[in-house]
Design a protein around this motif. Structure first.
Motif: not given
Lengths: 362, 353
Positions: B258-266, B269-280, B297-303
């Motif tokens: 999954i690739e998410v484009g953004f203007e800014r990031i913190t 947020v990265i830590d939260r995504i990383r903490a998700d059990p489905h994320v490698g 497909g399921k993790i996309l809305p969560v991210i």
């Protein structure tokens, strides 16, 4: 604007300095030209082999004969070696034979009795350039010094040979060298750079077939260019062939020197990695071999060190053989030494060419 | 009109059994190594490589520039002798029986070795004679090959007037003139435009349909994905992975990318995504966040929700199956472009490879 110019200037200079062979060649070539061209051409011709004999009936050596032989032997330009190397023959026939064989370049036949109506006969090998004039001048000078009034009757053995004919025969050999170097060597290096030769190696074609094909095509290219210049000589320089045997022998000489020079080029191009260095080497070799071949100017006029190069220069033997056949109309016997030398050279060149080229295939 | 062949290939490729080569291996490498020694340095171009290529396969050798692909090809085509180990091509040992090998292979090197001054016909005729095609069938064979690549009209035209794609196709069929058992193609589509590449691919697929085994090196991932039955990754002279594309994709622990484009990031947020059990693995690539995850497909809305909650607008979003490039990055920890490519900092590797 200056910035771009400086950038291009620097780039050219860096590339120039990165190729030592090109640097050496650019500096060395003019010096080589000076030394070799300067020495090979226009030098005082010395040590011309001439023969003298006295007419029959041979009674005793006339005072004129012994005085002339003595003067001719010691004739020299200031600070130079003796102009003539004189051989005394016991009969007119042996002297003329020596002239025909090319062992001497002129024969002077002195009358058995001296008087104003007894001519001194001079037979000159007119196939050489400048030398006949030097010989005539020398004889006349000596007779004048001795106060002899007898007329000198000059016979030009091979007729009036123009410089263009003398030179034209040499150009045949030059054409062969040029075509093998340019057409053969450069193309071979380019094929190797492009990986085309390597492409042969992944096919079942034999290594020996590759070498045979390359030397074969180079030889035919060299032969054709030599033959074309020979035809041009016939038309433009007006040379004449005296027999069918001579024609065949001319083709043989052109062929032998073509295969030798082609193999030499295969050898040299196997040792060079890029076209520029090869082109430098090519310019150097063509100068060296052609200048000392006697194609421009008689080798007798060269200093000793250059004449040494001449004796190992295959082009010298080729030029000599072609002149013997074309300008003198002599046959196989007269060129046997040349053919032997050319055969040795070509044999050695083929061996060298095959072994070094084979190494590039490994 | 030519697409059907490629499609057929793809169907056939996906039906193949994964992992091992066919029972009858046509090429077998056994602990092959090649070390180049010069005065001041020693380079190990091939380092203890063993694998097999099955009969009729399209086998891809992938790796960055200088990985050792070309050295491998040069050894297999008898141009180089290995420093140690050995290889068999159709049962012939490479050092002992190089002549036998040369008569059953066709090689299409990376740099064109066509004679530019000669016509297409002359080029093929010359090569046909080198590889011993009998004179009585040579002419027909040349015309057949020229027709197969649509160069009939250019039969007597000088090669120097050809486009890059035409030259490449001519060179590929030239390697095929004696119907070799194996064709080696070194970077077959380098420097070609997309249209020409597709035509070359189609040509390769058609040659393979005639039971020819094809070994190709490439550093284009899409090329390998399109053509190859099995793919060997080579890097630093070593074989890193060898499998079908399907199986290689499974190597990545978390299925989709999954690739998410953004203007800014913190960082939060990265830590939260990383903490998700489905994320490698989560990687920051400039203004894009690359996330490997299972059940994309399921993790996309969560991210997306993580971004929304932090008040960070998302500028673009994509989800795809991992490409060979992703697999290569995963396996080697570096990008594929050699010196030129972008460097990809790997921020986290929760599951070690």
């Amino acid at each position: 604007m200056m910035r771009g110019a400086v950038a291009i200037f620097k780039r050219d200079f860096k590339k120039f300095l990165s190729n030592p062979i090109v640097i050496i060649m650019t500096l060395l070539m003019p010096i080589m030209y000076l030394v070799i061209f300067g020495n090979a051409i226009g030098g005082a011709i010395a040590g011309i082999p001439i023969g003298v004999a006295q007419e029959t009936p041979y009674v005793n050596e006339t005072p004129l004969f012994s005085a002339s032989v003595d003067s001719l032997t010691h004739l020299a330009q200031p600070d130079k070696a003796n102009t003539f190397s004189v051989t005394v023959f016991t009969s007119e026939a042996t002297a003329k034979q020596a002239l025909a064989d090319g062992r001497v370049m002129a024969v002077a036949i002195f009358p058995s009795a001296v008087s104003n109506d007894h001519t001194i006969r001079l037979y000159v090998d007119s196939s050489d350039f400048t030398t006949p004039t030097v010989i005539e001048g020398g004889i006349n000078g000596v007779l004048q010094k001795l106060g002899v009034q007898a007329p000198v009757q000059v016979t030009k053995l091979y007729g009036d040979v123009q410089y263009i004919q003398f030179f034209g025969v040499g150009v045949i050999v030059m054409a062969i060298f040029m075509s093998t170097m340019m057409g053969g060597g450069i193309a071979l290096i380019r094929d190797r750079e492009l990986g085309i030769i390597e492409g042969y190696l992944v096919t079942p074609v034999k290594r020996s077939s590759i070498i045979l094909g390359i030397i074969g095509s180079g030889t035919v290219k060299g032969f054709l260019s030599g033959f074309i210049i020979f035809l041009v000589d016939l038309v433009v320089a007006g040379i004449v062939l005296r027999s069918a045997e001579d024609f065949v022998l001319v083709l043989v000489v052109i062929f032998v020197i073509s295969i030798g020079l082609t193999s030499l080029v295969v050898f040299i191009s196997s040792r060079f990695r890029d076209q520029q260095s090869f082109a430098g080497m090519n310019a150097f070799l063509s100068l060296m071999l052609f200048m000392t071949s006697g194609a421009f100017y008689p080798t007798l006029g060269m200093p000793d060190w250059l004449r040494w190069i001449t004796t190992v220069n295959p082009e010298f033997y080729a030029v000599h053989a072609l002149r013997t056949l074309i300008l003198r109309g002599q046959g196989l016997g007269a060129i046997s030494v040349d053919l032997l030398a050319l055969g040795l050279f070509s044999g050695a060149a083929i061996l060298l060419g095959i072994t070094t080229f084979r190494r590039t295939l490994e | 009109m030519e697409m059907h062949t490629l499609e057929q290939r793809e169907q056939r490729g996906s039906g193949r059994t994964a992992g091992t080569a066919n029972a009858e291996a046509i090429i077998r490498l056994e602990h092959l190594s090649k070390i180049f020694k010069s005065r001041d340095r020693t380079v190990t171009a091939v380092d203890d490589v063993s694998f097999e290529v099955g009969h009729g396969e399209i086998f891809g050798l992938l790796g960055p520039n200088g990985a050792g692909k070309s050295t491998l090809i040069r050894i297999l085509t008898t141009l180089l002798r290995p420093s140690s180990g050995t290889a068999y091509v159709n049962g012939h040992e490479i050092s002992r029986e190089p002549e036998l090998i040369r008569s059953i292979i066709g090689v299409c090197p990376q740099n064109s070795t066509l004679d530019q001054e000669l016509s297409a016909y002359d080029n093929l005729e010359f090569y046909g004679k080198l590889v011993d095609v009998p004179d009585n069938i040579l002419d027909a064979r040349i015309r057949e090959l020229l027709a197969s690549v649509g160069l009939t009209e250019q039969t007597n035209t000088r090669v120097s007037t050809f486009s890059g794609g035409m030259k490449r196709k001519l060179e590929i069929v030239r390697a095929f003139i004696h119907k070799p058992l194996i064709i080696f193609l070194d970077e077959p589509t380098i420097g070609l435009d997309p249209e020409a590449r597709r035509e070359v691919w189609d040509q390769i697929a058609r040659l393979n349909a005639e039971e020819t085994t094809i070994i190709l090196t490439t550093h284009y991932m899409d090329e390998a994905e399109k053509l190859c039955d099995r793919i060997a990754f080579v890097d630093g002279g070593r074989l890193i992975a060898l499998d079908t594309l399907e199986n290689l994709k499974k190597v990545i622990p978390s299925g989709d990318l999954i690739e998410v484009g953004f203007e800014r990031i913190t960082e939060e947020v990265i830590d939260r995504i990383r903490a998700d059990p489905h994320v490698g693995v989560v990687e920051l690539r400039g203004k894009t966040l690359a996330i490997q995850a299972t059940g994309g497909g399921k993790i996309l809305p969560v991210i997306l929700e993580y971004f929304e909650k932090a008040g960070l607008p998302v500028t673009s979003l994509s989800i795809r199956s991992p490409s060979l490039e992703d697999i290569f990055i995963y396996l080697t920890g570096k990008g594929f472009g050699g010196g030129e490519g972008k460097t990809v900092p790997i921020l986290t590797e929760r599951e070690a490879p």
